[in-house]
Write a protein that holds these residues in place. Structure first.
Motif, PDB file in Angstrom:
ATOM      1  N   THR A  14      25.151   4.145 -20.427  1.00  0.00           N
ATOM      2  CA  THR A  14      25.519   5.485 -20.900  1.00  0.00           C
ATOM      3  C   THR A  14      26.529   6.158 -19.970  1.00  0.00           C
ATOM      4  O   THR A  14      27.128   7.173 -20.340  1.00  0.00           O
ATOM      5  CB  THR A  14      24.278   6.389 -21.033  1.00  0.00           C
ATOM      6  N   GLY A  15      26.694   5.628 -18.749  1.00  0.00           N
ATOM      7  CA  GLY A  15      27.707   6.179 -17.844  1.00  0.00           C
ATOM      8  C   GLY A  15      27.161   6.887 -16.620  1.00  0.00           C
ATOM      9  O   GLY A  15      27.905   7.593 -15.934  1.00  0.00           O
ATOM     10  N   LYS A  30      29.209  21.897  -6.844  1.00  0.00           N
ATOM     11  CA  LYS A  30      28.673  22.797  -7.855  1.00  0.00           C
ATOM     12  C   LYS A  30      28.990  22.322  -9.265  1.00  0.00           C
ATOM     13  O   LYS A  30      28.147  22.382 -10.151  1.00  0.00           O
ATOM     14  CB  LYS A  30      29.238  24.203  -7.658  1.00  0.00           C
ATOM     15  N   LYS A  31      30.215  21.894  -9.482  1.00  0.00           N
ATOM     16  CA  LYS A  31      30.623  21.489 -10.831  1.00  0.00           C
ATOM     17  C   LYS A  31      31.625  20.349 -10.742  1.00  0.00           C
ATOM     18  O   LYS A  31      32.445  20.290  -9.819  1.00  0.00           O
ATOM     19  CB  LYS A  31      31.238  22.671 -11.575  1.00  0.00           C
ATOM     20  N   LEU A  32      31.551  19.473 -11.739  1.00  0.00           N
ATOM     21  CA  LEU A  32      32.475  18.350 -11.819  1.00  0.00           C
ATOM     22  C   LEU A  32      33.024  18.277 -13.243  1.00  0.00           C
ATOM     23  O   LEU A  32      32.260  18.253 -14.208  1.00  0.00           O
ATOM     24  CB  LEU A  32      31.757  17.041 -11.466  1.00  0.00           C
ATOM     25  N   LYS A  33      34.363  18.270 -13.367  1.00  0.00           N
ATOM     26  CA  LYS A  33      35.023  18.110 -14.664  1.00  0.00           C
ATOM     27  C   LYS A  33      35.957  16.905 -14.563  1.00  0.00           C
ATOM     28  O   LYS A  33      36.732  16.795 -13.601  1.00  0.00           O
ATOM     29  CB  LYS A  33      35.811  19.370 -15.024  1.00  0.00           C
ATOM     30  N   VAL A  34      35.863  16.027 -15.542  1.00  0.00           N
ATOM     31  CA  VAL A  34      36.603  14.765 -15.473  1.00  0.00           C
ATOM     32  C   VAL A  34      37.211  14.443 -16.838  1.00  0.00           C
ATOM     33  O   VAL A  34      36.567  14.654 -17.871  1.00  0.00           O
ATOM     34  CB  VAL A  34      35.686  13.593 -15.044  1.00  0.00           C
ATOM     35  N   LYS A  35      38.426  13.896 -16.818  1.00  0.00           N
ATOM     36  CA  LYS A  35      39.053  13.405 -18.048  1.00  0.00           C
ATOM     37  C   LYS A  35      39.550  11.976 -17.827  1.00  0.00           C
ATOM     38  O   LYS A  35      40.255  11.694 -16.850  1.00  0.00           O
ATOM     39  CB  LYS A  35      40.220  14.303 -18.460  1.00  0.00           C
ATOM     40  N   ASN A  36      39.112  11.088 -18.712  1.00  0.00           N
ATOM     41  CA  ASN A  36      39.625   9.713 -18.798  1.00  0.00           C
ATOM     42  C   ASN A  36      39.329   8.840 -17.586  1.00  0.00           C
ATOM     43  O   ASN A  36      40.078   7.901 -17.298  1.00  0.00           O
ATOM     44  CB  ASN A  36      41.142   9.724 -19.068  1.00  0.00           C
ATOM     45  N   PHE A  37      38.243   9.118 -16.872  1.00  0.00           N
ATOM     46  CA  PHE A  37      37.803   8.234 -15.786  1.00  0.00           C
ATOM     47  C   PHE A  37      36.659   7.386 -16.324  1.00  0.00           C
ATOM     48  O   PHE A  37      35.584   7.895 -16.611  1.00  0.00           O
ATOM     49  CB  PHE A  37      37.350   9.046 -14.574  1.00  0.00           C
ATOM     50  N   ARG A  38      36.912   6.104 -16.503  1.00  0.00           N
ATOM     51  CA  ARG A  38      35.936   5.188 -17.109  1.00  0.00           C
ATOM     52  C   ARG A  38      35.461   5.772 -18.438  1.00  0.00           C
ATOM     53  O   ARG A  38      36.271   6.076 -19.306  1.00  0.00           O
ATOM     54  CB  ARG A  38      34.805   4.899 -16.137  1.00  0.00           C
ATOM     55  N   SER A  39      34.143   5.962 -18.615  1.00  0.00           N
ATOM     56  CA  SER A  39      33.640   6.487 -19.896  1.00  0.00           C
ATOM     57  C   SER A  39      33.622   8.011 -19.948  1.00  0.00           C
ATOM     58  O   SER A  39      33.183   8.599 -20.936  1.00  0.00           O
ATOM     59  CB  SER A  39      32.218   5.958 -20.148  1.00  0.00           C
ATOM     60  N   LEU A  40      34.113   8.656 -18.892  1.00  0.00           N
ATOM     61  CA  LEU A  40      34.111  10.122 -18.825  1.00  0.00           C
ATOM     62  C   LEU A  40      35.404  10.657 -19.416  1.00  0.00           C
ATOM     63  O   LEU A  40      36.328  11.048 -18.705  1.00  0.00           O
ATOM     64  CB  LEU A  40      33.930  10.590 -17.374  1.00  0.00           C
ATOM     65  N   LYS A  41      35.493  10.661 -20.737  1.00  0.00           N
ATOM     66  CA  LYS A  41      36.736  11.050 -21.416  1.00  0.00           C
ATOM     67  C   LYS A  41      37.006  12.546 -21.306  1.00  0.00           C
ATOM     68  O   LYS A  41      38.112  12.978 -21.014  1.00  0.00           O
ATOM     69  CB  LYS A  41      36.687  10.646 -22.892  1.00  0.00           C
ATOM     70  N   ASP A  42      36.003  13.335 -21.566  1.00  0.00           N
ATOM     71  CA  ASP A  42      36.119  14.796 -21.453  1.00  0.00           C
ATOM     72  C   ASP A  42      34.749  15.300 -21.006  1.00  0.00           C
ATOM     73  O   ASP A  42      33.939  15.721 -21.808  1.00  0.00           O
ATOM     74  CB  ASP A  42      36.533  15.402 -22.785  1.00  0.00           C
ATOM     75  N   PHE A  43      34.528  15.255 -19.713  1.00  0.00           N
ATOM     76  CA  PHE A  43      33.181  15.360 -19.151  1.00  0.00           C
ATOM     77  C   PHE A  43      33.062  16.575 -18.248  1.00  0.00           C
ATOM     78  O   PHE A  43      33.985  16.926 -17.521  1.00  0.00           O
ATOM     79  CB  PHE A  43      32.879  14.087 -18.353  1.00  0.00           C
ATOM     80  N   GLU A  73      28.362   9.034 -26.688  1.00  0.00           N
ATOM     81  CA  GLU A  73      28.724   9.275 -28.081  1.00  0.00           C
ATOM     82  C   GLU A  73      30.116   8.709 -28.335  1.00  0.00           C
ATOM     83  O   GLU A  73      31.098   9.163 -27.746  1.00  0.00           O
ATOM     84  CB  GLU A  73      28.710  10.779 -28.385  1.00  0.00           C
ATOM     85  N   LYS A  74      30.182   7.681 -29.162  1.00  0.00           N
ATOM     86  CA  LYS A  74      31.452   7.032 -29.502  1.00  0.00           C
ATOM     87  C   LYS A  74      32.213   6.604 -28.249  1.00  0.00           C
ATOM     88  O   LYS A  74      33.424   6.801 -28.129  1.00  0.00           O
ATOM     89  CB  LYS A  74      32.319   7.957 -30.367  1.00  0.00           C
ATOM     90  N   GLY A  75      31.463   6.042 -27.314  1.00  0.00           N
ATOM     91  CA  GLY A  75      32.069   5.538 -26.088  1.00  0.00           C
ATOM     92  C   GLY A  75      32.289   6.560 -25.003  1.00  0.00           C
ATOM     93  O   GLY A  75      32.722   6.219 -23.901  1.00  0.00           O
ATOM     94  N   GLU A  76      31.976   7.831 -25.278  1.00  0.00           N
ATOM     95  CA  GLU A  76      32.188   8.903 -24.306  1.00  0.00           C
ATOM     96  C   GLU A  76      30.868   9.351 -23.691  1.00  0.00           C
ATOM     97  O   GLU A  76      29.903   9.619 -24.405  1.00  0.00           O
ATOM     98  CB  GLU A  76      32.854  10.109 -24.984  1.00  0.00           C
ATOM     99  N   THR A  77      30.831   9.446 -22.379  1.00  0.00           N
ATOM    100  CA  THR A  77      29.643   9.908 -21.669  1.00  0.00           C
ATOM    101  C   THR A  77      29.536  11.427 -21.733  1.00  0.00           C
ATOM    102  O   THR A  77      30.516  12.139 -21.494  1.00  0.00           O
ATOM    103  CB  THR A  77      29.681   9.451 -20.197  1.00  0.00           C
TER     104      THR A  77
END
Length: 429
Positions: free
Chosen positions: A73-74, A44-57, A391-395
């Motif tokens: 773009t990731g 249903k939902k995915l939240k990720v921090k600091n995995f590859r380009s997913l800094k605060d995703f 955006e600035k390296g963040e997906t």
């Protein structure tokens, strides 16, 4: 499906001249947190921090999900998070497979913690379960195993049960390769037999025993996450072995599809017949594919309706091999599967993409794909689209806030979803 009107090349080139500002996809209002649409079961939902380009995703998923965006773009990183979770319960080297922690963490900064929070929903034995799974990795403390691992399980919207029970413990599901511990659940599994299997297992921790059958439910979900990037060239060579494992799975590139189809020919000829039926329905000349054993080798042969002789897989087109792979994956998927595909338009004729999209939409599995194909996008509904930008390296991932309004506006000016997105890309050049 979306608007499928075919345009001349000159019309597409001049398309942006006919668009009004409020139709460009970039200017549609997106908001991940307030995004409203029917939430389907599974992821249903995915939240990720600091995995590859997913800094605060953060992103929400439906049953059929199409990730679109420019190169780098990731999109693949989003899918890789799910593959990473699957690797974590089936192997003990999820980071090693990806070049180590430093190559996975955002910005290669090992001082950053990697955090993954995935929320799943599924029915087991007529009960509804919500699984909220959290992992935290500390690059300076442990580069393979999580320093924190938690699972909350809610049954039929009731009280949430938290594992581990104690704050100073972790579950040890990830990275332990516990494939031999929890039994997999399928339509034939009997609940009392599953409980007995868990009770007789010797390698479980106290926390795993405490989860009991709930742990088996969750393990089944993560085990059935599948990632595929079809490379037809790798499928063609013969396989230098004919031993078929009991629970043989297709690998990520379908290189072992001759062995997999051989297993079907021995254990489920009806399903193998269904795969051949679907393939011959879209490629008229094909009669069937036959997994063939010759000495110590296994390979595929194709029977062509126009000839008496069969053809070795090395002489079969890459598009046909790709179609066979997609049909096989989807027709043999489990109901609780989450299937990820990288660019399924590759090697496939544009007129056959509708067949691929319909196949994916009509399966019981949840589908997540990446694509660069406007033709593929045209065959999707606006609710299916997830726009991926950097955006600035963040997906970042965005959904269309009002899919119905977008459809109406696109129909009014007579363009397709893919053309609208392509025009937006041109405008940003």
């Amino acid at each position: 499906m979306g608007n499928r009107r075919m345009y001349k090349e000159s019309e597409v080139k001049n398309l942006k001249l006919n668009l009004t500002e409020n139709i460009i996809i970039k200017n549609i209002n997106y908001d991940t947190k307030s995004y409203k649409f029917k939430i389907f079961k599974m992821l249903k939902k995915l939240k990720v921090k600091n995995f590859r380009s997913l800094k605060d995703f953060e992103v929400v998923f439906g049953k059929f999900n199409v990730l679109i965006g420019r190169n780098n773009t990731g999109k693949s990183n989003i899918i890789d998070v799910l593959s990473f979770l699957n690797d974590g319960i089936t192997t003990s080297n999820s980071f090693k497979q990806r070049g180590g922690y430093k190559n996975v963490v955002f910005g290669k900064n090992t001082a950053n913690n990697i955090e993954i929070n995935a929320i799943f929903e599924e029915d087991f034995y007529e009960d509804n379960f919500l699984f909220d799974y959290y992992l935290k990795f500390d690059g300076e403390y442990s580069m393979e195993n999580p320093v924190e691992e938690k699972l909350e399980i809610q049954k039929n919207n009731g009280e949430k049960e938290r594992f581990p029970k104690s704050e100073n413990k972790r579950l040890y599901l990830f990275g332990k390769q516990n494939i031999k511990e929890y039994p997999l659940i399928d339509g034939k599994s009997k609940i009392e037999e599953i409980k007995k299997q868990i009770e007789e297992t010797e390698r479980m921790t106290a926390e795993e025993y405490t989860m009991g059958i709930l742990g088996a439910f969750f393990y089944t979900i993560l085990y059935n996450v599948r990632y595929y990037k079809i490379v037809p060239y790798n499928i063609k060579p013969r396989i230098n072995e004919v031993f078929v494992e009991k629970n043989l799975q297709l690998d990520k590139e379908c290189k072992n599809i001759p062995l997999f189809l051989l297993s079907l020919s021995q254990n489920d000829r009806k399903k193998l017949g269904r795969i051949n039926e679907l393939l011959s329905g879209v490629v008229d000349e094909i009669d069937e594919f036959v997994p063939t054993i010759e000495g110590p080798y296994c390979y595929l042969k194709m029977k062509d309706k126009n000839f008496n002789e069969s053809f070795y897989s090395g002489s079969i087109s890459e598009g046909t091999i790709s179609l066979l792979s997609y049909i096989t994956i989807i027709e043999t998927s489990k109901k609780q599967s989450i299937i990820c595909f990288e660019e399924p338009e590759n090697y496939i004729h544009a007129r056959l993409l509708e067949f691929i999209v319909d196949l994916m939409k009509n399966t019981d599995a949840q589908i997540i794909v990446t694509t660069h194909s406007l033709s593929f996008i045209d065959l999707c509904d606006s609710e299916d689209i997830i726009i991926v930008e950097k955006e600035k390296g963040e997906t970042k991932a965005k959904r269309i806030n009002d899919p119905k309004k977008l459809r109406e506006e696109l129909d009014e000016i007579g363009i397709t979803l893919g053309e609208s997105y392509f025009s937006d890309e041109l405008k940003n050049e």
